[in-house]
Design an enzyme around this catalytic site. Structure first.
Site, mmCIF file in Angstrom:
data_model
loop_
_atom_site.group_PDB
_atom_site.id
_atom_site.type_symbol
_atom_site.label_atom_id
_atom_site.label_comp_id
_atom_site.label_asym_id
_atom_site.label_seq_id
_atom_site.Cartn_x
_atom_site.Cartn_y
_atom_site.Cartn_z
ATOM 1 N N ARG A 1 -21.936 -19.166 -23.035
ATOM 2 C CA ARG A 1 -21.335 -20.509 -23.153
ATOM 3 C C ARG A 1 -22.230 -21.436 -23.957
ATOM 4 O O ARG A 1 -21.755 -22.199 -24.805
ATOM 5 C CB ARG A 1 -21.063 -21.116 -21.784
ATOM 6 C CG ARG A 1 -19.906 -20.472 -21.052
ATOM 7 C CD ARG A 1 -19.750 -21.048 -19.668
ATOM 8 N NE ARG A 1 -20.987 -20.811 -18.939
ATOM 9 C CZ ARG A 1 -21.385 -21.512 -17.879
ATOM 10 N NH1 ARG A 1 -20.651 -22.499 -17.423
ATOM 11 N NH2 ARG A 1 -22.516 -21.221 -17.279
ATOM 12 N N ASN B 1 -16.571 -20.514 -18.119
ATOM 13 C CA ASN B 1 -16.411 -19.218 -17.470
ATOM 14 C C ASN B 1 -15.081 -19.200 -16.733
ATOM 15 O O ASN B 1 -14.635 -20.227 -16.219
ATOM 16 C CB ASN B 1 -17.532 -18.969 -16.454
ATOM 17 C CG ASN B 1 -18.840 -18.598 -17.108
ATOM 18 O OD1 ASN B 1 -18.901 -18.238 -18.270
ATOM 19 N ND2 ASN B 1 -19.913 -18.697 -16.347
#
Length: 95
Positions: free
Chosen positions: A23, A41
């Site tokens: 990320r 996520n």
């Protein structure tokens, strides 16, 4: 389509992409490309991305997501380039 019109990449990245900095890597790549949107996520172990920018910016991000330089390992990528339904001011990691 004009290079100045805004497009949106919606992608779900599958593989070993959680717990490896994916990320935050995505956030850095988006910032370098001048994209806005978010990355998060998902409960199934994948990572979801919404990135908005010009066609060239969106395609460049898609190339980065498919590159061997991503953290972890990408097994496959579900993606769609579409017309944005909302606007973002920056690119963020969301939880």
């Amino acid at each position: 389509m004009s290079d100045t019109s805004v497009e949106e990449l919606h992608a779900v990245v599958h593989g070993h992409v959680q717990g490896v900095g994916f990320r935050f890597w995505t956030e850095r790549q988006a910032a370098r490309l001048g994209l806005v949107g978010w990355v998060a996520n998902r409960n199934d172990g994948s990572v979801e991305i919404v990135a908005q920018g010009t066609h060239d910016q969106v395609v460049a991000m898609l190339r980065k997501l498919k590159s061997p330089m991503t953290p972890g390992s990408v097994d496959f990528l579900d993606r769609e380039i579409r017309t944005p339904t909302q606007r973002f001011r920056d690119f963020r990691v969301t939880y």
